[in-house]
Design an enzyme around this catalytic site. Structure first.
Site: not given
Ligand code: PLP
Length: 374
Positions: A198-200, A236, A70-71, A323
């Protein structure tokens, strides 16, 4: 017995996703760019997965690229937008309750001369569309906001902002961080110029994200390479992760209503049971929130100590976002939660597989943990 209640941090891979990943690693392991039959099989899997992730966001597969998380999707969207709008201006509007993926990208841009306006939540703890719209100016290049806040589950009025923003800044683009919204609330990426997922967070693997873009002319790569992902993201493709993302989207889409009802009910059970405890527990999440997150403060004790005591008892919750790792929550502070309540805040986040036994175990261990402070 362990009770995992930290699904906003990450989720267990659901079985369908894990099986799709194993198949992509051990059987259909070709490179989607290869010309032979195994390459073609991998390419078909890539495009099928793109379709599945697109459907989960109400978007066409042709408007989605896969990223590493996602980041990365958020970074790509923000940097693409400011580049596409470089002649419009250097002003960006966002909110104080964004994820660090957004806030730190904006901080970097600020150092390069951009002007950033971060809108605060009102006293009800919610971001109001009017405040975001009023912060916009003729030279606003981008508004970037999350759809669902990761610490409290608050739903932000991104649809209203998207509908009305051009009255305030006619050329501004909008990016929405939908990482916590995907398959938790109804989310329509086509309302926006960009949307990140984001997948996870939805039962797929870590190490995969996706970015929706409306206009390919307004997308620029962050990572240059061999022309993958419509020449917009070199490298890839991470096929096991991508296959798991597609499979998780298919499974979660099919059961969306049942799953979201279940998550809502299970957190309603938690709220009801919290009222019966012999000590007061404050609810920090606003009324208008996604079904999977409840942020609470037992008002005594410290989050990091409570998280540790609960963890020792096999109950896993978070003191804020994973985080932030034990740092005091800027999000709760911006939402006008008192210092005492921030100190003891706990985030309970559920998934469709969470059971009432998980919630009851949390309540029992919370009582035991809080008793140590009384
Ligand atoms: N944005 C939000 C609202 C999130 O909760 C998170 C992950 O905690 C992210 C972005 C970042 O996603 P990723 O962990 O896939 O980089």
């Amino acid at each position: 017995m362990e009770h995992y209640l930290d699904n906003s941090a990450t989720t267990r891979m659901i079985d369908a996703a894990a099986q799709a990943a194993i198949r992509a690693m051990t059987q259909d392991f070709g490179n989607p760019s290869s010309q032979h039959k195994m390459g073609k099989t991998a390419l078909d899997l890539l495009e099928k997965s793109r379709q599945s992730v697109g459907t989960a966001m109400n978007a066409s597969a042709g408007n989605i690229i896969f990223t590493s998380c996602g980041t990365e999707a958020i970074n790509t969207a923000i940097l693409s937008a400011v580049y596409a709008n470089r002649r419009v201006g250097k002003h960006i509007v966002s909110t104080k309750i964004e994820h660090k993926a957004t806030l730190n990208t904006l901080k970097m841009l600020e150092q390069k001369g951009f002007k950033i306006t971060l809108v605060s939540p009102q006293s009800d703890g919610e971001i109001h569309a009017e405040d975001v719209l009023e912060a916009m100016r003729e030279d606003t290049a981008l508004v970037t906001a999350m759809s669902v806040n990761s610490e409290t589950g608050a739903i932000l009025p991104t649809e209203q902002i998207a509908r009305e923003m051009h009255k305030y800044a006619k050329s501004a683009l909008i990016h929405v961080d939908a990482v916590q919204a995907l398959l938790k609330i109804v989310f329509d990426a086509t309302m926006y110029d960009y949307a990140s997922v984001s997948g996870h967070k939805i039962g797929a693997s870590k190490g995969v994200g996706a970015l929706y873009f409306k206009n390919p002319k307004k997308l620029s790569p962050l990572i240059f390479g061999g022309g993958q992902e419509f020449e917009m993201r070199g490298g890839t493709q991470a096929m096991p992760q991508i296959a798991s993302f597609g499979a998780a989207c298919d499974a979660r889409c099919e059961d969306f209503e049942r799953d979201t009802d279940h998550m809502r009910e299970i957190l309603e059970l938690l709220e009801r049971e919290l009222l019966k405890l012999p000590f007061a527990v404050k609810i920090n999440s606003p009324q208008h929130r996604a079904p999977h997150i409840l942020n609470i403060s037992p008002t005594v004790g410290k989050s990091e100590v409570l998280v540790r005591i609960l963890s020792d008892a096999g109950v896993y919750v978070s003191g804020g976002s994973a985080c932030a790792r034990g740092k005091k929550s800027d999000v709760l502070a911006a939402m006008h939660v008192s210092a005492r309540d921030i100190d003891s805040a706990l985030r309970v986040s559920v998934c469709p597989e969470t059971t009432s036994e998980d919630i009851l175990a949390f309540l029992a261990e919370l009582q035991r943990a809080v008793a140590k402070f009384l």
